[in-house]
Design a protein around this motif. Structure first.
Motif, PDB file in Angstrom:
ATOM      1  N   LEU B  90       9.146   5.946   7.285  1.00  0.00           N
ATOM      2  CA  LEU B  90       9.114   4.549   6.857  1.00  0.00           C
ATOM      3  C   LEU B  90       7.690   4.149   6.491  1.00  0.00           C
ATOM      4  O   LEU B  90       6.745   4.454   7.214  1.00  0.00           O
ATOM      5  N   CYS B  91       7.587   3.453   5.378  1.00  0.00           N
ATOM      6  CA  CYS B  91       6.304   2.932   4.909  1.00  0.00           C
ATOM      7  C   CYS B  91       6.299   1.420   5.099  1.00  0.00           C
ATOM      8  O   CYS B  91       7.358   0.769   4.974  1.00  0.00           O
ATOM      9  N   ALA B  92       5.149   0.858   5.399  1.00  0.00           N
ATOM     10  CA  ALA B  92       5.032  -0.589   5.551  1.00  0.00           C
ATOM     11  C   ALA B  92       3.708  -1.070   4.992  1.00  0.00           C
ATOM     12  O   ALA B  92       2.725  -0.325   4.936  1.00  0.00           O
ATOM     13  N   SER B  93       3.696  -2.336   4.583  1.00  0.00           N
ATOM     14  CA  SER B  93       2.435  -2.986   4.243  1.00  0.00           C
ATOM     15  C   SER B  93       2.406  -4.325   4.959  1.00  0.00           C
ATOM     16  O   SER B  93       3.451  -4.871   5.325  1.00  0.00           O
ATOM     17  N   THR B  94       1.215  -4.845   5.197  1.00  0.00           N
ATOM     18  CA  THR B  94       1.111  -6.081   5.961  1.00  0.00           C
ATOM     19  C   THR B  94       0.261  -7.104   5.245  1.00  0.00           C
ATOM     20  O   THR B  94      -0.644  -6.784   4.468  1.00  0.00           O
ATOM     21  N   ILE B  95       0.564  -8.356   5.575  1.00  0.00           N
ATOM     22  CA  ILE B  95      -0.154  -9.473   4.993  1.00  0.00           C
ATOM     23  C   ILE B  95      -0.522 -10.438   6.117  1.00  0.00           C
ATOM     24  O   ILE B  95       0.258 -10.620   7.048  1.00  0.00           O
ATOM     25  N   PRO B  96      -1.712 -11.002   6.091  1.00  0.00           N
ATOM     26  CA  PRO B  96      -2.064 -12.003   7.099  1.00  0.00           C
ATOM     27  C   PRO B  96      -1.147 -13.219   6.994  1.00  0.00           C
ATOM     28  O   PRO B  96      -0.706 -13.584   5.902  1.00  0.00           O
ATOM     29  N   ARG B  97      -0.858 -13.818   8.146  1.00  0.00           N
ATOM     30  CA  ARG B  97      -0.015 -15.016   8.181  1.00  0.00           C
ATOM     31  C   ARG B  97      -0.781 -16.156   8.793  1.00  0.00           C
ATOM     32  O   ARG B  97      -1.564 -15.972   9.707  1.00  0.00           O
ATOM     33  N   GLY B  98      -0.487 -17.343   8.380  1.00  0.00           N
ATOM     34  CA  GLY B  98      -0.947 -18.546   9.053  1.00  0.00           C
ATOM     35  C   GLY B  98      -2.410 -18.830   8.892  1.00  0.00           C
ATOM     36  O   GLY B  98      -3.164 -18.071   8.283  1.00  0.00           O
ATOM     37  N   GLN B  99      -2.810 -19.948   9.488  1.00  0.00           N
ATOM     38  CA  GLN B  99      -4.190 -20.405   9.366  1.00  0.00           C
ATOM     39  C   GLN B  99      -4.802 -20.628  10.731  1.00  0.00           C
ATOM     40  O   GLN B  99      -5.739 -21.375  10.872  1.00  0.00           O
ATOM     41  N   GLY B 100      -4.249 -20.003  11.766  1.00  0.00           N
ATOM     42  CA  GLY B 100      -4.721 -20.236  13.125  1.00  0.00           C
ATOM     43  C   GLY B 100      -6.095 -19.658  13.386  1.00  0.00           C
ATOM     44  O   GLY B 100      -6.694 -19.044  12.512  1.00  0.00           O
ATOM     45  N   PRO B 101      -6.556 -19.821  14.628  1.00  0.00           N
ATOM     46  CA  PRO B 101      -7.898 -19.352  14.973  1.00  0.00           C
ATOM     47  C   PRO B 101      -8.009 -17.843  14.935  1.00  0.00           C
ATOM     48  O   PRO B 101      -9.091 -17.301  14.785  1.00  0.00           O
ATOM     49  N   TYR B 102      -6.882 -17.151  15.087  1.00  0.00           N
ATOM     50  CA  TYR B 102      -6.889 -15.697  15.040  1.00  0.00           C
ATOM     51  C   TYR B 102      -5.928 -15.259  13.956  1.00  0.00           C
ATOM     52  O   TYR B 102      -4.848 -15.795  13.807  1.00  0.00           O
ATOM     53  N   ARG B 103      -6.318 -14.273  13.219  1.00  0.00           N
ATOM     54  CA  ARG B 103      -5.472 -13.805  12.131  1.00  0.00           C
ATOM     55  C   ARG B 103      -4.343 -12.965  12.703  1.00  0.00           C
ATOM     56  O   ARG B 103      -4.520 -12.173  13.595  1.00  0.00           O
ATOM     57  N   ASN B 104      -3.171 -13.156  12.196  1.00  0.00           N
ATOM     58  CA  ASN B 104      -2.015 -12.377  12.589  1.00  0.00           C
ATOM     59  C   ASN B 104      -1.339 -11.880  11.329  1.00  0.00           C
ATOM     60  O   ASN B 104      -1.677 -12.303  10.232  1.00  0.00           O
ATOM     61  N   THR B 105      -0.427 -10.963  11.482  1.00  0.00           N
ATOM     62  CA  THR B 105       0.122 -10.298  10.300  1.00  0.00           C
ATOM     63  C   THR B 105       1.640 -10.234  10.340  1.00  0.00           C
ATOM     64  O   THR B 105       2.261 -10.331  11.383  1.00  0.00           O
TER      65      THR B 105
END
Lengths: 110, 118
Positions: B90-105
């Protein structure tokens, strides 16, 4: 990366509420908690993500206590189509490697 | 809609062959990942990449290599296929989400390639 522990499998019946708990005792201050769902022969897909307290979307709710050492994915009124493997991930800051565990295999029966 | 496309759904190769598994994403994501999935073992990370020409070993890199010459494409290479590399990849790609104090994906996965090495 914080390690997670979740039950290997769970059984439920259609129409019931299902709660899957994930333990992550070593969660770091900047870690988010994310849940993915995987159906057979497909890649996982994102369900819900949270940092603290409660998050709800059209699919599920995520409950996170104040100490953030655990989290609970809640699926309201499950149907047969919710039969899948559910993964809890912690620590997906941009640039982190994305590590999945073995997940929780949920079986929903008629 | 984000799309992560893996070149083959099913593949059968012979022991000793060099195998290329291709993955393409169409959303300009920086991070891409390769996993294998085996019954009872969950998803195990093989390699990942933060950017073009950059790669990092995951938890089980032995017997594999990767190539990322363009941002949208991440290739997994089995230099000399063996039967114990029969698996779902399985292949995956990720994108940052949200505008919070810590970046999440958020991760987006391809449909998977079921490789059988005979």
């Amino acid at each position: 990366l914080a390690k997670t522990t979740q039950p290997i499998s769970m059984d439920s019946y259609e129409g019931q509420e299902v709660n899957i708990t994930c333990s992550h005792n070593n969660i770091a201050t900047n870690d988010y908690i994310t849940w993915y769902q995987q159906f057979p022969s497909q890649g996982p897909r994102f369900i819900i993500q949270g940092y603290k307290t409660k998050v709800t979307n059209e699919v599920a709710s995520l409950f996170i206590p104040a100490d953030r050492k655990s989290s609970t994915l809640s699926l309201p009124r499950v149907s047969l189509s919710d039969t899948a493997v559910y993964y809890c991930l912690v620590g997906e800051s941009s640039g982190d490697k994305l590590t999945f565990g073995t997940g929780t295999r949920l079986a929903v029966r008629p | 809609d984000v799309k992560v496309t893996q070149s083959s759904r099913y593949l059968v190769k012979r022991t000793g062959e060099k195998v290329f598994l291709e993955c393409v994403q169409d959303m300009d994501h920086e991070n891409m990942f390769w996993y294998r999935q085996d019954p009872g073992l969950g998803l195990r990370l093989i390699y990942f990449s933060y950017d073009v020409k950059m790669k990092e070993k995951g938890d089980i890199p032995e017997g594999y290599s990767v190539s990322r010459e363009k941002k949208e494409r991440f290739s997994l290479i089995l230099e000399s296929a063996s039967t114990n590399q029969t698996s779902m990849y399985l292949c995956a790609s990720t994108i940052p989400r949200g505008q919070g104090p810590y970046r999440n994906t958020e991760a987006f996965f391809g449909q998977g390639t079921r490789l059988t090495v005979v």
